[in-house]
Enzyme design. Structure first.
Site, mmCIF file in Angstrom:
data_model
loop_
_atom_site.group_PDB
_atom_site.id
_atom_site.type_symbol
_atom_site.label_atom_id
_atom_site.label_comp_id
_atom_site.label_asym_id
_atom_site.label_seq_id
_atom_site.Cartn_x
_atom_site.Cartn_y
_atom_site.Cartn_z
ATOM 1 N N ASP A 1 0.030 5.708 -1.180
ATOM 2 C CA ASP A 1 -0.801 6.882 -0.869
ATOM 3 C C ASP A 1 -2.269 6.610 -0.523
ATOM 4 O O ASP A 1 -2.923 5.799 -1.176
ATOM 5 C CB ASP A 1 -0.879 7.815 -2.083
ATOM 6 C CG ASP A 1 0.446 8.065 -2.733
ATOM 7 O OD1 ASP A 1 1.474 7.616 -2.227
ATOM 8 O OD2 ASP A 1 0.455 8.725 -3.784
ATOM 9 N N MET B 1 0.844 -1.197 0.000
ATOM 10 C CA MET B 1 0.000 0.000 0.000
ATOM 11 C C MET B 1 0.880 1.248 0.000
ATOM 12 O O MET B 1 1.861 1.304 0.728
ATOM 13 C CB MET B 1 -0.852 -0.005 1.272
ATOM 14 C CG MET B 1 -1.683 1.237 1.489
ATOM 15 S SD MET B 1 -2.798 1.005 2.921
ATOM 16 C CE MET B 1 -1.755 1.645 4.199
HETATM 17 C C1 FRU Z 1 3.246 9.406 -4.479
HETATM 18 C C2 FRU Z 1 3.099 8.770 -5.835
HETATM 19 C C3 FRU Z 1 2.078 9.527 -6.662
HETATM 20 C C4 FRU Z 1 1.596 8.471 -7.612
HETATM 21 C C5 FRU Z 1 1.623 7.233 -6.764
HETATM 22 C C6 FRU Z 1 1.959 5.995 -7.527
HETATM 23 O O1 FRU Z 1 3.653 8.552 -3.483
HETATM 24 O O2 FRU Z 1 4.349 8.705 -6.467
HETATM 25 O O3 FRU Z 1 2.589 10.670 -7.281
HETATM 26 O O4 FRU Z 1 0.319 8.770 -8.090
HETATM 27 O O5 FRU Z 1 2.578 7.449 -5.766
HETATM 28 O O6 FRU Z 1 1.760 4.858 -6.758
#
Ligand code: FRU
Length: 494
Positions: free
Chosen positions: A39, A37
């Site tokens: 964001d 997991m």
């Molecule tokens: C931030 C990020 C976002 C992207 C996501 C990909 O942690 O790099 O910019 O949408 O994670 O998993």
């Protein structure tokens, strides 16, 4: 593209998720059903409950093609697992459904707005990535991607914008009924920017203009923006990549940043008044907020940092946890964070000490545990000086995590060097705190695999993941010189 991807993922998580026992997870910090997991996504209130989605790779504890995991909760502490919400199953998002957000439509449907990632090979044999903004509609469990996706592409960018780094839309329905979203991008100088788009119906979007930009001062790409009013101010959150350190405020690498200012919606001008870190600990990134029905602005973040993800327990079946949801406010021009008040109803077994004199290693009866809510107030004893105070947690004969405070520099340091990790990643972080009348107050929340410290009633927060074995549950206090401490400690039963 295979339409089965989502069904396969749902089957996989339903089949293997239950193999992870409750004790192998934090009790009230969210972890993925299984796998990886990152964001928080789509943090929202919908049909009487809070919903939270997350960047998800069910098949591995490493980052991979991104799905959206999904949970809901009534109290922000007990999370009910729902089937995965989205899979990278369309041509325009075949390499990932990246971060995004959610809002409710007037007809009662929930709309998810996210970044579709697509890689292809250029004629010169280079892999090129495009990022576009896409939408999906659903009922709180099942979501259908919009037939006319993507809704924002490189052609909707201002001149000099980047179609490669164009991600993480945060949507809301504004007080004037217009849908607005902010999204991360870059300017011609290669550094981060936040763009604002508007829509009358959620489907057709147009560029309103830039909100703010790094101008090479605060890191490169600005990921995961959020933009909201709070206590008479306007707040812009971003998570900059490739930050250069600035004093103790910002460390190198992936940081979180809160810009406090004023905003004029008519002219779309954001005027900065202050810039600060959001969390000063080791593990925190990509926070997202919602406005609760009772008016609270609540934030949740990924309690992890890209720079430290290689530090994980061997053979783990889940990796990555969310922070405690935190209530936000502004005090003296600074961002204040407090654990959601719902946590107070989980307090058990109150233990209180007042004016305990500490001048050597001290254990206090009833003060131990790995699922605790403890507030420690530290002050000099009488006229006596002290040069250092230490709070040791998650401790046994071998392991310890320390929070150290030095009054001569007002520096607080979190140190998990001896927490059991064998990875060569950052294990300490220092922050400048503001003592009040010579006193500092530390509220420490622990939940098996983490520690979150709230300094001086939420003036600063610092988070760290710790994977120390659970038997290491001793807590001790120590000082060079003499201090007086008050301690109020509860076990947490969630
Ligand atoms: C931030 C990020 C976002 C992207 C996501 C990909 O942690 O790099 O910019 O949408 O994670 O998993």
């Amino acid at each position: 593209m295979s339409k089965d991807l989502l069904l396969k993922a749902r089957d996989f998580e339903a089949r293997y998720g239950p193999f992870i026992s409750e004790e192998q997870r934090p009790a009230f910090h969210l972890t993925p059903t299984i796998g990886w997991m990152n964001d928080p996504n789509g943090f929202s209130f919908y049909k009487g409950e809070y919903h939270l989605f997350y960047q998800y790779n069910p098949y591995s504890t490493e980052w991979g093609p991104m799905y959206w995991g999904h949970v809901r909760t009534k109290d922000l502490l007990h999370w009910e697992r729902l089937p995965a919400a989205m899979a990278p199953d369309q041509e325009y998002d075949k390499d990932g459904c990246f971060s995004g957000s959610a809002t409710e439509l007037p007809d009662g449907r929930q709309m998810l707005v996210y970044t579709g990632v697509r890689r292809c090979l250029s004629p010169e044999g280079r892999t090129e990535e495009t990022q576009t903004q896409c939408i999906a509609f659903g009922d709180g469990t099942n979501y259908v991607k919009y037939a006319a996706n993507p809704v924002l592409t490189a052609k909707d960018l201002p001149e000099g914008g980047s179609g490669v780094d164009f991600r993480d839309p945060k949507v809301w329905r504004d007080t004037d009924g217009v849908y607005r979203l902010v999204v991360g991008n870059r300017t011609r100088d290669g550094s981060g920017a936040v763009l604002l788009y508007e829509s009358a119906d959620g489907e057709h979007w147009s560029l309103r203009g830039p909100v703010d930009a790094s101008r090479n001062q605060y890191g490169l790409m600005w990921e995961c923006p959020d933009f909201f009013p709070l206590d008479g101010k306007q707040i812009l959150f971003v998570s900059p990549q490739d930050m250069s350190p600035i004093g103790l405020e910002f460390h190198a690498g992936n940081c979180t940043m809160c810009l406090i200012g004023r905003y004029d919606r008519e002219s779309n001008t954001f005027e900065r008044e202050g810039v600060q870190a959001i969390d000063y600990g080791i593990d925190f990134y990509a926070p997202q907020t919602l406005l609760a029905p009772d008016g609270r602005r609540i934030m949740i973040g990924w309690m992890q940092n890209w720079n430290t993800v290689s530090s994980k327990p061997r053979d783990c079946r889940w990796f990555g946890q969310m922070s405690l949801p935190r209530e936000l406010s502004i005090r003296d021009g600074r961002l204040i964070q407090a654990p959601v008040r719902e946590l107070e109803s989980c307090r058990r077994n109150k233990v209180i000490y007042q004016d305990v004199l500490v001048n050597s290693e001290t254990n206090l009866h009833g003060i131990q545990g790995r699922m605790i809510d403890m507030t420690v107030t530290v002050r000099p004893a009488g006229r006596g000086d002290y040069s250092c105070f230490r709070l040791n947690v998650a401790r046994d004969g071998e392991f310890v995590t320390t929070i150290r405070y030095k009054p001569d520099t007002s520096i607080l340091k979190i140190d998990r060097t001896h927490s059991g990790s064998n990875s060569d990643v950052v294990h300490t972080r220092s922050l400048l705190v503001r003592p009040r009348n010579g006193e500092i107050k530390l509220r420490v929340i622990m939940d098996r695999f983490s520690i979150e410290v709230f300094v001086n009633d939420g003036e600063q927060a610092a988070s760290a993941a710790i994977y120390t074995r659970q038997e290491a549950d001793a807590i001790s206090f120590d000082a060079m010189g003499t201090v007086l401490i008050d301690v109020e400690k509860y076990d947490l039963e969630v």
